[in-house]
Design an enzyme around this catalytic site. Structure first.
Site, PDB file in Angstrom:
ATOM      1  N   VAL A   1     -24.098 -28.507 -60.755  1.00 19.39           N
ATOM      2  CA  VAL A   1     -24.568 -29.671 -60.004  1.00 19.39           C
ATOM      3  C   VAL A   1     -23.833 -29.692 -58.673  1.00 19.39           C
ATOM      4  CG1 VAL A   1     -24.582 -32.199 -59.909  1.00 19.39           C
ATOM      5  CG2 VAL A   1     -25.170 -31.033 -62.039  1.00 19.39           C
ATOM      6  N   CYS A   2     -24.558 -30.031 -57.613  1.00 22.11           N
ATOM      7  CA  CYS A   2     -23.993 -30.212 -56.279  1.00 22.11           C
ATOM      8  C   CYS A   2     -23.278 -28.925 -55.844  1.00 22.11           C
ATOM      9  CB  CYS A   2     -23.080 -31.440 -56.283  1.00 22.11           C
ATOM     10  SG  CYS A   2     -22.650 -32.068 -54.646  1.00 22.11           S
ATOM     11  N   THR A   3     -22.069 -29.033 -55.311  1.00 28.62           N
ATOM     12  CA  THR A   3     -21.371 -27.850 -54.804  1.00 28.62           C
ATOM     13  C   THR A   3     -20.800 -26.988 -55.925  1.00 28.62           C
ATOM     14  OG1 THR A   3     -19.341 -29.144 -54.498  1.00 28.62           O
ATOM     15  CG2 THR A   3     -20.818 -28.913 -52.591  1.00 28.62           C
TER      16      THR A   3
ATOM     17  N   SER B   1     -28.021 -26.738 -53.838  1.00 33.60           N
ATOM     18  CA  SER B   1     -26.683 -27.315 -53.775  1.00 33.60           C
ATOM     19  C   SER B   1     -26.796 -28.599 -52.963  1.00 33.60           C
ATOM     20  CB  SER B   1     -25.703 -26.328 -53.118  1.00 33.60           C
ATOM     21  OG  SER B   1     -24.359 -26.736 -53.303  1.00 33.60           O
TER      22      SER B   1
END
Length: 269
Positions: free
Chosen positions: A148-150, A168
């Protein structure tokens, strides 16, 4: 735990357990989670708990992990492990502490889901040799490799997204993912073979539901969504740069600048 909290916990557990034994409806409108990629891993049999490891590290974003964990925990009674370099409390980027129940050494070797969150601590983890070695080892046998995300930048730094489509957080997606060998995709959740990546923070909730559907079926995921009353209706349309407008984007970029600069520098090395 108060009596109302206990009752709510029991209701959630009962609803999710019921979903495990419901048959899938034979004909439904197909959506991304309803039509798994034929080369993705097979669903996990209902009589076997899903084996999940979720990574903790200093400076992670708690919601990156807690959102998906909410939807996946019911699939993994006794087999969802929070893993850090060492066991014990790990402080998130907002100061909230989560507790690692396993270290890299004690985390089970064979997993159905290997999960990596993002956060302000991402650049440091992109250069953390022991963490990257752990991810490479477990990913070699994992059914699903997820971020998830970065968190996708950490997977990329481990060499696990080379040649894969991935997403991202918007601030790093197009600039940093290509440096790590991934093809950036501007979508909220991206499936490519057994790699699953989500965009920034709140997209982890969507990932949790989409992955739960792949693991145990769409009816399970729908039940989990209803139990959580996940029906987003944000007060502002400012969740993407296009919707937020130039002034808000500039304010967000100033907050995110250290993360972006740090991640790009590590990726270039």
């Amino acid at each position: 735990m108060t009596a109302p909290e206990a009752r709510r916990r029991d209701l959630v557990a009962a609803a999710l357990a019921a979903a495990l034994v419901w048959p899938l409806r034979p004909a439904q409108a197909a959506g991304p989670a309803d039509a798994p990629d034929p080369i993705s891993p097979e669903p996990i049999p209902p009589d076997r708990p899903v084996r999940i490891a979720m990574l903790l590290y200093p400076g992670l974003t708690a919601l990156d992990l807690v959102g998906p964990q909410t939807f996946l925990a019911g699939l993994a009674p006794g087999s969802l492990h929070l893993v850090g370099a060492e066991t014990g409390p790990v402080t998130s980027d907002t100061g909230l502490a989560l507790v690692a129940t396993h270290s890299f050494a004690t985390c089970p070797a064979d997993l159905d889901v290997l999960f990596v969150p993002g956060g302000d601590g991402t650049p440091a983890q992109m250069g953390h040799a022991a963490l990257l070695a752990f991810l490479r080892d477990r990913a070699a046998r994992a059914g699903w490799v997820v971020s998830v995300c970065t968190g996708s930048l950490i997977l990329g730094a481990a060499g696990l997204l080379r040649g894969y489509r991935a997403t991202s957080h918007w601030s790093v997606r197009d600039a940093v993912l290509p440096l790590l060998g991934a093809e950036p995709v501007a979508e909220r959740v991206v499936f490519d073979r057994n790699r699953v990546t989500a965009a920034g923070v709140s997209a982890g909730l969507d990932l949790g539901l989409a992955l739960a559907a792949r693991l145990r079926g769409a009816d399970y995921a729908r039940t989990a969504q209803l139990v959580a009353e996940y029906a987003p209706a944000p007060p502002f349309r400012a969740g993407t740069p296009a919707e937020a407008g130039p002034a808000v984007v500039r304010a967000a970029e100033s907050i995110l600048a250290p993360l972006v600069t740090g991640a790009e520098a590590v990726a270039r090395r």
